[in-house]
Design a protein around this motif. Structure first.
Motif, PDB file in Angstrom:
ATOM      1  N   TYR A  66       0.841  -1.199   0.000  1.00  0.00           N
ATOM      2  CA  TYR A  66       0.000   0.000   0.000  1.00  0.00           C
ATOM      3  C   TYR A  66       0.882   1.257   0.000  1.00  0.00           C
ATOM      4  N   GLU A  86      -6.365   2.124  -5.648  1.00  0.00           N
ATOM      5  CA  GLU A  86      -7.667   1.546  -5.983  1.00  0.00           C
ATOM      6  C   GLU A  86      -7.896   0.273  -5.172  1.00  0.00           C
ATOM      7  N   ASP A  87      -9.152   0.023  -4.802  1.00  0.00           N
ATOM      8  CA  ASP A  87      -9.468  -1.191  -4.044  1.00  0.00           C
ATOM      9  C   ASP A  87      -9.097  -2.447  -4.827  1.00  0.00           C
ATOM     10  N   SER A  88      -9.177  -2.369  -6.148  1.00  0.00           N
ATOM     11  CA  SER A  88      -8.864  -3.535  -6.973  1.00  0.00           C
ATOM     12  C   SER A  88      -7.391  -3.932  -6.869  1.00  0.00           C
ATOM     13  N   ALA A  89      -6.537  -2.977  -6.451  1.00  0.00           N
ATOM     14  CA  ALA A  89      -5.107  -3.261  -6.359  1.00  0.00           C
ATOM     15  C   ALA A  89      -4.799  -4.328  -5.312  1.00  0.00           C
ATOM     16  N   ALA A  91      -6.291  -7.208  -4.689  1.00  0.00           N
ATOM     17  CA  ALA A  91      -6.309  -8.555  -5.266  1.00  0.00           C
ATOM     18  C   ALA A  91      -5.408  -8.675  -6.486  1.00  0.00           C
ATOM     19  N   GLU A  92      -5.294  -7.578  -7.248  1.00  0.00           N
ATOM     20  CA  GLU A  92      -4.578  -7.648  -8.519  1.00  0.00           C
ATOM     21  C   GLU A  92      -3.053  -7.551  -8.375  1.00  0.00           C
ATOM     22  N   SER A  93      -2.592  -6.780  -7.397  1.00  0.00           N
ATOM     23  CA  SER A  93      -1.140  -6.614  -7.268  1.00  0.00           C
ATOM     24  C   SER A  93      -0.617  -6.776  -5.844  1.00  0.00           C
ATOM     25  N   PRO A 102      -5.126 -14.499  -2.900  1.00  0.00           N
ATOM     26  CA  PRO A 102      -6.176 -13.480  -3.065  1.00  0.00           C
ATOM     27  C   PRO A 102      -7.539 -13.925  -2.553  1.00  0.00           C
ATOM     28  N   GLN A 107     -12.169  -8.134   4.611  1.00  0.00           N
ATOM     29  CA  GLN A 107     -12.526  -6.714   4.668  1.00  0.00           C
ATOM     30  C   GLN A 107     -11.520  -5.906   5.491  1.00  0.00           C
TER      31      GLN A 107
END
Length: 228
Positions: A66, A86-89, A91-93, A102, A107
């Protein structure tokens, strides 16, 4: 004969100085500051009759990712230019970079993030950087949290210095699970629960500065010996 004795004494001194510098460098290696930050957080919670939080290394490694997402841009933390990944980061990175499965992401129930130009001790980082207002206290004392992960990092071993704490309501044995049981340790930066000693850049700079002074002092003595 006298000159030879001086040179021999100087070389012996050189070895002793290098040895003492190596010892001092080792003494500068402190316990992980991210672990210390978690301890400060849990001490504050238990002082208010709240449960201590489980230090989850997977969550902590993600806190370090982060931080890295800011790419050393301290101005993006807080104030009118405040940004966040981004919240998607997650799981994605973040999770893949930490060796976190992942599917076990849980939460995030709260987060602290701070940045300053100079390194300070974890207790000061907690009170002076992360505890900004009443909202911060509400996050700290929330009963929704069950686990915590903290990270501290400079940019390439120097300032600015970032501190990040992530809270979650997951279960210690099923959330932020590390594939193979170990998180990927990346530098620069430290994260809690990693069983990893991690010294501050300030400590490394002080050790190097001391070593340079030792070398310069010995060279001066050698020069004096040969001038006799």
């Amino acid at each position: 004969m006298v000159k030879q004795e001086i040179i021999w004494f100087t070389l012996t001194s050189l070895l002793l100085l290098f040895s003492s510098s190596a010892v001092e460098t080792q003494s500068k290696v402190t316990k992980n500051p991210a672990d210390q930050l978690v301890q400060v957080i849990n001490n504050n919670r238990t002082a208010h009759h709240l449960t201590a939080l489980y230090s989850n290394p997977g969550l902590a490694c993600i806190a370090l990712q982060y931080i890295k997402a800011y790419e050393g841009n301290c101005d993006d933390v807080g104030g009118p230019k405040a940004k966040k990944p981004e919240d998607s980061a997650f799981a994605e990175s973040f999770a893949p970079n930490c060796n976190v499965d992942p599917a076990t992401l849980t939460q995030i129930t709260g987060r602290f993030l701070g940045c300053q130009s100079e390194y300070i001790n974890p207790d000061r980082a907690f009170s002076e950087v992360l505890m900004k207002d009443g909202k911060s206290l509400n996050i700290l004392y929330s009963k929704n949290h069950t686990e915590v992960g903290a990270a501290a990092s400079g940019s390439d071993g120097g300032g600015p210095y970032f501190w990040c704490v992530l809270f979650s309501n997951g279960k210690s044995n099923s959330s932020f699970v590390l594939e193979g049981g170990e998180a990927k340790v990346s530098r620069p930066g430290c994260f809690s629960g990693a069983n990893d000693d991690c010294s501050s850049a300030q400590g490394r700079f002080q050790s190097q500065y001391h070593l340079v002074n030792c070398v310069l002092g010995v060279l001066a003595v050698i020069g004096f010996a040969f001038s006799i």
